[in-house]
Scaffold this active site. Structure first.
Site, PDB file in Angstrom:
ATOM      1  N   ASP A   1      16.894  47.512 -93.926  1.00  0.00           N
ATOM      2  CA  ASP A   1      18.009  47.531 -94.875  1.00  0.00           C
ATOM      3  C   ASP A   1      18.266  46.176 -95.519  1.00  0.00           C
ATOM      4  OD1 ASP A   1      18.741  50.187 -95.007  1.00  0.00           O
ATOM      5  OD2 ASP A   1      20.100  50.067 -93.304  1.00  0.00           O
TER       6      ASP A   1
ATOM      7  N   ASP B   1      16.731  56.519 -97.398  1.00  0.00           N
ATOM      8  CA  ASP B   1      17.589  55.367 -97.688  1.00  0.00           C
ATOM      9  C   ASP B   1      16.786  54.173 -98.193  1.00  0.00           C
ATOM     10  OD1 ASP B   1      18.195  57.077 -95.443  1.00  0.00           O
ATOM     11  OD2 ASP B   1      19.989  55.903 -95.032  1.00  0.00           O
TER      12      ASP B   1
END
Length: 303
Positions: free
Chosen positions: A14, A76
């Site tokens: 991320d 994601d």
């Protein structure tokens, strides 16, 4: 500060969320060499997770042994590609651009069903590069459409079209957007999973998915040449923002947040019917984009 991420081997995928949403906005508002160096350095760290045999970036590197997934890629991760594109344009290696395009293409190939709904996770064999499993981690079931996963796909492929100009990504963004829009409830805020079992009797909504999608649709509306389709995406985004800004979803004085009613990780019972920071981030981004479009400005214009 998050600047240390530019010099540390990637513990997580991320990095785009962490660095491009902070230092990236800093570069837009008050550009400086130190911000640029952090973004490019962090992009180089993220690219270490790319497996060229497979063609995607590894998600959750710290979880590989725990999950038993040799190389997994989650939806994601599409959002992290924006940092790679930016870095490639601003002094980083051209390879960063190629990694982002490869990841988008391989995800497009393996993480969508024929109706353009998405799988949360694709698992790959590291020896052959083949996709060996399609499943979920945060959704209701392996074959269900997890709302925020589909939102990441809409946003991600819209952004990849912006960065590459490749029409295949625009066409795909529209198809995944249409799959999402065709199944929304009346208030346009999705339940946490479109296939959750009790939609008529209290399944929680996910305002974060709505905020992400509203922001993406505003951008998508500027790329679509057919007037009716452009207006449709814009109008749907506007209605989503109206609902998110209503008393039904706005936190007001009840919490230190903008939005109520998001879902982080339903299967684990984490952040269920909660206020979540990324819901607020994309809600504010969507409002800024909406204001810019009303003023006949580019959604990417500086403040």
């Amino acid at each position: 500060s998050l600047a240390y991420l530019a010099d540390r081997d990637p513990y997580d995928h991320d990095l785009g969320f962490l660095v491009h949403c902070s230092f990236g906005n800093g570069m837009r508002i008050a550009p400086c060499a130190s911000y640029r160096d952090v973004i490019v350095g962090t992009a180089n760290q993220l690219a270490k997770l790319f497996n060229p045999r497979i063609g995607t970036i590894l998600s959750w590197p710290r979880e590989v042994e725990k999950q038993g997934w040799p190389h997994n890629t989650i939806m994601d991760n599409m959002i992290n590609l924006e940092m790679l594109f930016w870095a490639a344009r601003n002094g980083g290696d051209r390879r960063l651009f190629d990694v982002a395009v490869s990841h988008a293409d391989k995800t497009m190939e393996n993480q969508f069903r024929p109706d353009y709904t998405s799988y949360h996770v694709a698992v790959y064999d590291t020896l052959t590069g083949n996709c060996i499993k399609k499943c979920t981690h945060q959704g209701y079931a392996d074959e269900s459409m997890w709302a925020r996963g589909q939102a990441w796909a809409i946003y991600g492929y819209t952004m990849v079209y912006r960065e590459t100009g490749e029409v295949r990504f625009l066409n795909f963004a529209r198809k995944v957007a249409d799959a999402y829009l065709s199944r929304l409830p009346e208030d346009l805020i999705p339940y946490w999973d479109f296939d959750a079992p009790d939609l008529s009797s209290g399944e929680p909504k996910d305002a974060s998915a709505a905020a992400i999608t509203a922001s993406a649709l505003l951008e998508l509306s500027t790329y679509v040449t057919e007037r009716d389709s452009s207006h449709y995406y814009y109008d749907q985004a506007e209605k989503m923002l109206e609902m998110l800004s209503s008393s039904a979803y706005k936190a007001g004085d009840t919490k230190y947040a903008f939005l109520l009613h998001s879902v982080g990780h339903m299967p684990r019972g984490g952040e269920v019917d909660a206020s979540i920071i990324y819901a607020d981030y994309y809600y504010l981004e969507a409002l800024i984009r909406f204001k810019r479009l009303q003023e006949k400005r580019s959604i990417l214009a500086n403040l």
